[in-house]
Write a protein that holds these residues in place. Structure first.
Motif, PDB file in Angstrom:
ATOM      1  N   ARG A  80       0.850  -1.208   0.000  1.00 10.25           N
ATOM      2  CA  ARG A  80       0.000   0.000   0.000  1.00 10.25           C
ATOM      3  C   ARG A  80       0.876   1.245   0.000  1.00 10.25           C
ATOM      4  O   ARG A  80       1.748   1.396   0.847  1.00 10.25           O
ATOM      5  CB  ARG A  80      -0.906   0.002   1.232  1.00 10.25           C
ATOM      6  CG  ARG A  80      -1.827   1.218   1.324  1.00 10.25           C
ATOM      7  CD  ARG A  80      -2.874   1.021   2.409  1.00 10.25           C
ATOM      8  NE  ARG A  80      -2.274   1.037   3.741  1.00 10.25           N
ATOM      9  CZ  ARG A  80      -2.135   2.138   4.492  1.00 10.25           C
ATOM     10  NH1 ARG A  80      -2.538   3.326   4.006  1.00 10.25           N
ATOM     11  NH2 ARG A  80      -1.609   2.070   5.691  1.00 10.25           N
ATOM     12  N   GLN A  81       0.621   2.136  -0.953  1.00 15.91           N
ATOM     13  CA  GLN A  81       1.411   3.367  -1.046  1.00 15.91           C
ATOM     14  C   GLN A  81       0.668   4.539  -0.424  1.00 15.91           C
ATOM     15  O   GLN A  81      -0.526   4.743  -0.661  1.00 15.91           O
ATOM     16  CB  GLN A  81       1.733   3.700  -2.509  1.00 15.91           C
ATOM     17  CG  GLN A  81       2.646   4.900  -2.673  1.00 15.91           C
ATOM     18  CD  GLN A  81       2.800   5.335  -4.121  1.00 15.91           C
ATOM     19  OE1 GLN A  81       1.995   6.091  -4.646  1.00 15.91           O
ATOM     20  NE2 GLN A  81       3.844   4.841  -4.771  1.00 15.91           N
ATOM     21  N   VAL A  82       1.381   5.307   0.400  1.00 13.18           N
ATOM     22  CA  VAL A  82       0.861   6.569   0.923  1.00 13.18           C
ATOM     23  C   VAL A  82       1.847   7.665   0.555  1.00 13.18           C
ATOM     24  O   VAL A  82       3.038   7.410   0.371  1.00 13.18           O
ATOM     25  CB  VAL A  82       0.654   6.521   2.455  1.00 13.18           C
ATOM     26  CG1 VAL A  82      -0.395   5.501   2.838  1.00 13.18           C
ATOM     27  CG2 VAL A  82       1.962   6.213   3.170  1.00 13.18           C
TER      28      VAL A  82
ATOM     29  N   ALA B 299       3.648  -5.864  -6.663  1.00 15.96           N
ATOM     30  CA  ALA B 299       2.927  -4.702  -7.177  1.00 15.96           C
ATOM     31  C   ALA B 299       2.632  -3.711  -6.044  1.00 15.96           C
ATOM     32  O   ALA B 299       2.700  -4.056  -4.862  1.00 15.96           O
ATOM     33  CB  ALA B 299       1.631  -5.136  -7.843  1.00 15.96           C
ATOM     34  N   VAL B 300       2.293  -2.477  -6.430  1.00 22.74           N
ATOM     35  CA  VAL B 300       1.999  -1.407  -5.471  1.00 22.74           C
ATOM     36  C   VAL B 300       0.582  -0.907  -5.700  1.00 22.74           C
ATOM     37  O   VAL B 300       0.176  -0.671  -6.836  1.00 22.74           O
ATOM     38  CB  VAL B 300       2.998  -0.240  -5.623  1.00 22.74           C
ATOM     39  CG1 VAL B 300       2.628   0.920  -4.703  1.00 22.74           C
ATOM     40  CG2 VAL B 300       4.419  -0.714  -5.332  1.00 22.74           C
ATOM     41  N   GLU B 301      -0.164  -0.752  -4.613  1.00 17.80           N
ATOM     42  CA  GLU B 301      -1.502  -0.166  -4.698  1.00 17.80           C
ATOM     43  C   GLU B 301      -1.393   1.326  -4.443  1.00 17.80           C
ATOM     44  O   GLU B 301      -1.043   1.759  -3.338  1.00 17.80           O
ATOM     45  CB  GLU B 301      -2.448  -0.807  -3.676  1.00 17.80           C
ATOM     46  CG  GLU B 301      -3.873  -0.262  -3.774  1.00 17.80           C
ATOM     47  CD  GLU B 301      -4.781  -0.831  -2.704  1.00 17.80           C
ATOM     48  OE1 GLU B 301      -5.026  -0.131  -1.699  1.00 17.80           O
ATOM     49  OE2 GLU B 301      -5.229  -1.971  -2.881  1.00 17.80           O
TER      50      GLU B 301
ATOM     51  N   THR C   4      -5.460   2.217  -7.726  1.00 18.31           N
ATOM     52  CA  THR C   4      -4.867   1.605  -8.913  1.00 18.31           C
ATOM     53  C   THR C   4      -3.709   0.688  -8.518  1.00 18.31           C
ATOM     54  O   THR C   4      -2.921   1.023  -7.644  1.00 18.31           O
ATOM     55  CB  THR C   4      -4.348   2.694  -9.870  1.00 18.31           C
ATOM     56  OG1 THR C   4      -5.413   3.583 -10.193  1.00 18.31           O
ATOM     57  CG2 THR C   4      -3.802   2.075 -11.157  1.00 18.31           C
ATOM     58  N   ILE C   5      -3.627  -0.455  -9.176  1.00 18.15           N
ATOM     59  CA  ILE C   5      -2.537  -1.395  -8.940  1.00 18.15           C
ATOM     60  C   ILE C   5      -1.441  -1.154  -9.972  1.00 18.15           C
ATOM     61  O   ILE C   5      -1.670  -1.236 -11.171  1.00 18.15           O
ATOM     62  CB  ILE C   5      -3.014  -2.861  -9.020  1.00 18.15           C
ATOM     63  CG1 ILE C   5      -4.144  -3.104  -8.014  1.00 18.15           C
ATOM     64  CG2 ILE C   5      -1.848  -3.807  -8.770  1.00 18.15           C
ATOM     65  CD1 ILE C   5      -3.747  -2.890  -6.575  1.00 18.15           C
ATOM     66  N   LYS C   6      -0.247  -0.821  -9.472  1.00 16.89           N
ATOM     67  CA  LYS C   6       0.895  -0.561 -10.333  1.00 16.89           C
ATOM     68  C   LYS C   6       1.847  -1.754 -10.283  1.00 16.89           C
ATOM     69  O   LYS C   6       2.456  -2.028  -9.250  1.00 16.89           O
ATOM     70  CB  LYS C   6       1.620   0.708  -9.882  1.00 16.89           C
ATOM     71  CG  LYS C   6       2.835   1.066 -10.726  1.00 16.89           C
ATOM     72  CD  LYS C   6       3.536   2.297 -10.158  1.00 16.89           C
ATOM     73  CE  LYS C   6       4.805   2.633 -10.938  1.00 16.89           C
ATOM     74  NZ  LYS C   6       5.516   3.790 -10.347  1.00 16.89           N
TER      75      LYS C   6
END
Length: 351
Positions: free
Chosen positions: A111-113, A222-224, A229-231
């Motif tokens: 999870r990206q913040v 992967a990064v959310e 969006t899933i990157k």
């Protein structure tokens, strides 16, 4: 509750009402069958632990969770908190050990913040799930033991028994011995570490298959993004916020920079704190040549200097020894401190 156990711990737990109703020979036979079944299950668990394909123990997982719990932090994409894992370790930690020790563990999306920076920009921070942080801590602890003895004494970031204060003090001393400083800033360091080169760097220090296996899976996850969006992985980058990211960054920079400069330019002292680097030079010609060599080295390793932030700085205070040309920079920042010619004269202080 009536417990049937051995020296190794409880094998079976039987409610009292069951024991009261099972006073017949048939009931006792059922109890005996139940105990034998539990013993078989227990022995099978012990046998499986000793014959797992990857050398990871339950103790390692439990100790890793203690460290993750001490460091605190929020939940990842699955919403599972540290408190939830702490209350029910068998639900979360036992399956983790089982999968890691059998090679079937795969991390969840990170999870990206976005963390605000002082200049109005944002720094992306990757938050793995709590269980994934425990898994990373298991491998981080083992990997640090492998690589720490080989790291440069001039590397200070995210290392046991090393600190920013030591880096600053060494920088002050080296500024007193040298007239010039190269202040290096690598453009998007954590976002641009090449995965293939990183894995080669890790392989340089260890050939343990389970470490290489899980490092590869973590860097490729992967990064959310904040909008959901899933990157997918792009073959580069290691998210800031992951437990294992700092040691991977140090391994990469130890090969890319520390050992390279020690071999090719042993007369130039330096301090490195993760990707924050200061190199000391005797004169401007040496600084100019070395800066160009560093640019080429980073380019060969698929990194790039931030041209706006990287600079050559004159750090002499003595007016009699001023260079015969106008100096553009006479101060620099290192580890959030603004340093100038006055600072270098302060005996052991950085304020």
């Amino acid at each position: 509750m009536f417990c049937i156990g051995t020296d190794e711990g409880v094998v079976a737990k039987l409610p009292k009402r069951v024991l009261q109703k099972c006073k017949t020979s048939e009931g006792l036979h059922k109890i005996s069958s139940f105990i034998v079944l539990q013993l078989k299950i227990n022995l099978r668990m012990i046998f499986n632990e000793e014959h797992k394909s990857q050398p990871i123990t339950k103790l390692q997982v439990n100790e890793a969770f203690k460290q993750v719990k001490a460091n605190k932090g929020s939940a990842g994409v699955d919403g599972v908190t540290i408190e939830m894992v702490s209350k029910n370790p068998r639900k979360y930690l036992y399956p983790l050990w089982n999968r890691m020790s059998s090679g079937s563990y795969f991390p969840k999306t990170v999870r990206q913040v976005l963390i605000p920076k002082g200049n109005g920009d944002f720094r992306p921070l990757g938050i793995p799930t709590v269980v994934d942080r425990v898994a990373q801590q298991v491998i981080t602890t083992e990997l640090e033991n492998e690589v720490e003895p080989h790291f440069s004494p001039n590397s200070f970031g995210y290392r046991p028994n090393k600190s920013a204060h030591e880096a600053i003090e060494q920088c002050r001393i080296n500024c007193m011995k040298n007239s010039w400083v190269i202040d290096l800033d690598i453009k998007g360091f954590f976002d641009n570490i090449d995965h293939e080169l990183l894995l080669k760097a890790v392989e340089h220090y260890t050939n343990k298959k389970h470490i290489l296996l899980y490092v590869k899976r973590w860097i490729e996850v992967a990064v959310e993004l904040p909008d959901g969006t899933i990157k997918p992985s792009e073959g580069k980058g290691t998210p800031q916020g992951g437990v294992i990211s700092p040691v991977l960054a140090n391994i990469f920079m130890d090969i890319v920079f520390d050992k390279w400069i020690a071999k090719n330019y042993p007369e130039n002292s330096f301090e490195r704190y993760a990707d924050d680097i200061i190199v000391h030079c005797k004169n401007i010609k040496q600084a100019l040549r070395l800066l160009e060599a560093i640019k080429q080295r980073l380019k060969d390793c698929k990194l790039e200097l931030n041209q706006k932030k990287s600079k050559i700085v004159y750090c002499r205070r003595n007016q009699k020894r001023q260079p015969p040309f106008e100096v553009k920079y006479q101060e620099f920042d290192f580890l959030a401190l603004h340093l100038n010619r006055e600072w270098r004269r302060k005996e052991g202080r950085c304020d």
